[in-house]
Design a protein around this motif. Structure first.
Motif, PDB file in Angstrom:
ATOM      1  N   TYR A  91       5.396  18.789 -55.131  1.00  0.00           N
ATOM      2  CA  TYR A  91       6.385  19.816 -55.467  1.00  0.00           C
ATOM      3  C   TYR A  91       7.416  19.232 -56.421  1.00  0.00           C
ATOM      4  O   TYR A  91       7.484  18.019 -56.639  1.00  0.00           O
ATOM      5  CB  TYR A  91       7.045  20.390 -54.207  1.00  0.00           C
ATOM      6  N   ASN A  92       8.216  20.124 -57.007  1.00  0.00           N
ATOM      7  CA  ASN A  92       9.110  19.720 -58.080  1.00  0.00           C
ATOM      8  C   ASN A  92      10.147  18.693 -57.631  1.00  0.00           C
ATOM      9  O   ASN A  92      10.615  17.886 -58.420  1.00  0.00           O
ATOM     10  CB  ASN A  92       9.806  20.952 -58.663  1.00  0.00           C
ATOM     11  N   GLY A  93      10.477  18.696 -56.347  1.00  0.00           N
ATOM     12  CA  GLY A  93      11.491  17.779 -55.845  1.00  0.00           C
ATOM     13  C   GLY A  93      11.105  16.318 -55.929  1.00  0.00           C
ATOM     14  O   GLY A  93      11.971  15.447 -55.849  1.00  0.00           O
ATOM     15  N   VAL A  94       9.822  16.029 -56.058  1.00  0.00           N
ATOM     16  CA  VAL A  94       9.372  14.628 -56.187  1.00  0.00           C
ATOM     17  C   VAL A  94       8.857  14.362 -57.608  1.00  0.00           C
ATOM     18  O   VAL A  94       7.984  13.524 -57.823  1.00  0.00           O
ATOM     19  CB  VAL A  94       8.291  14.288 -55.134  1.00  0.00           C
ATOM     20  N   LYS A  95       9.421  15.075 -58.572  1.00  0.00           N
ATOM     21  CA  LYS A  95       8.969  14.981 -59.969  1.00  0.00           C
ATOM     22  C   LYS A  95       8.973  13.542 -60.479  1.00  0.00           C
ATOM     23  O   LYS A  95       8.006  13.087 -61.090  1.00  0.00           O
ATOM     24  CB  LYS A  95       9.860  15.850 -60.861  1.00  0.00           C
TER      25      LYS A  95
END
Length: 270
Positions: A125-129
């Motif tokens: 997900y974007n939070g672990v980009k």
């Protein structure tokens, strides 16, 4: 194994039709080139016999490597849609792992009428980009030519891939899957997907802020529970988060736990 010629190329899939009024689960594996069926076979073998399943090797993975496809979010989802249309399936329960969990959420966001419920195993997900981009950069020095050279010179062998396929399968199944993965590894379709991971993360940022209004189950390892608890997903009341001891491949390392949650979805009241 069924072969389907689509406008994007040739793909292969394994399908068991559901009994009347029973659900069908669509499995979406994470990034890699092994067989979707063998990847999830530990879970497939424990499905209720009346329920159906689809394990699709989207173009560039598994047995579907003869055609080249730019593996973007759009084309991967089009592969899935093509099979659903071919088999006249109008509703599915999605089960996705890692980056396949990302595609499951994007699928539900774009085609809500086709999705009843979702289970994702440690979805990207974007939070672990930052972490995802760092991991991707480590692999981006590879080219199809350099990978083929490593195969030809024995620096990469089928035995190397035995260590990265489902360890619960029978020895012959593991060898077959390792052979499939070996053949698919480093093809241009997969390298395209790896190079464009940032676009997937950008798409996911929209989804995280607009979580599909479906029942969503997220399964995580105990080590990553806190991380997911603080993600945007948990702002939605339709999301349920559970954790267990195991590694990132919970469909291999925590089979009873994953099967229980998948089967609960499949047998719940409609």
């Amino acid at each position: 194994m069924t072969r389907l010629q689509t406008k994007l190329g040739e793909l292969f899939y394994v399908y068991r039709r559901a009994d009347q009024n029973q659900r069908t689960v669509l499995f979406i594996p994470g990034f890699g080139g092994d067989s979707c069926y063998y990847n999830f076979k530990s879970i497939i073998d424990r499905l209720p016999p009346e329920c159906g399943y689809l394990a699709i090797d989207t173009i560039g993975t598994g047995r579907s490597i003869q055609s080249y496809m730019e593996r973007s979010t759009e084309t991967i989802l089009q592969n899935l849609i093509a099979v659903l249309k071919e088999e006249q399936i109008t509703s599915v329960t999605l089960v996705g792992h890692s980056k396949g969990g990302s595609y499951a959420l994007l699928f539900a966001y774009r085609y809500p009428e086709l999705v009843e419920q979702i289970l994702v195993i440690e979805p990207t997900y974007n939070g672990v980009k930052a972490l995802v981009i760092a991991e991707t950069k480590e692999q981006q020095h590879q080219t199809p030519e350099s990978i083929q050279k490593a195969k030809n010179e024995g620096e990469l062998t089928i035995e190397d891939f035995l260590a990265v396929v489902n360890p619960n399968n029978l020895p012959g199944e593991r060898l077959e899957n390792a052979t499939i993965f070996f053949a698919a590894y480093g093809n241009q379709s997969l390298l395209y997907e790896d190079d464009h991971v940032l676009k997937v993360l950008e798409d996911l940022e929209i989804v995280e802020q607009n979580v599909p209004k479906k029942k969503i189950v997220i399964l995580a390892t105990n080590e990553r529970l806190t991380e997911y608890q603080h993600s945007l997903f948990l702002k939605s009341t339709t999301v349920h988060l559970y954790s267990v001891a195991g590694n990132h491949y919970l469909q291999w390392s925590a089979v009873p736990f994953v099967s229980m949650h998948v089967n609960q979805l499949l047998t719940s009241e409609k």
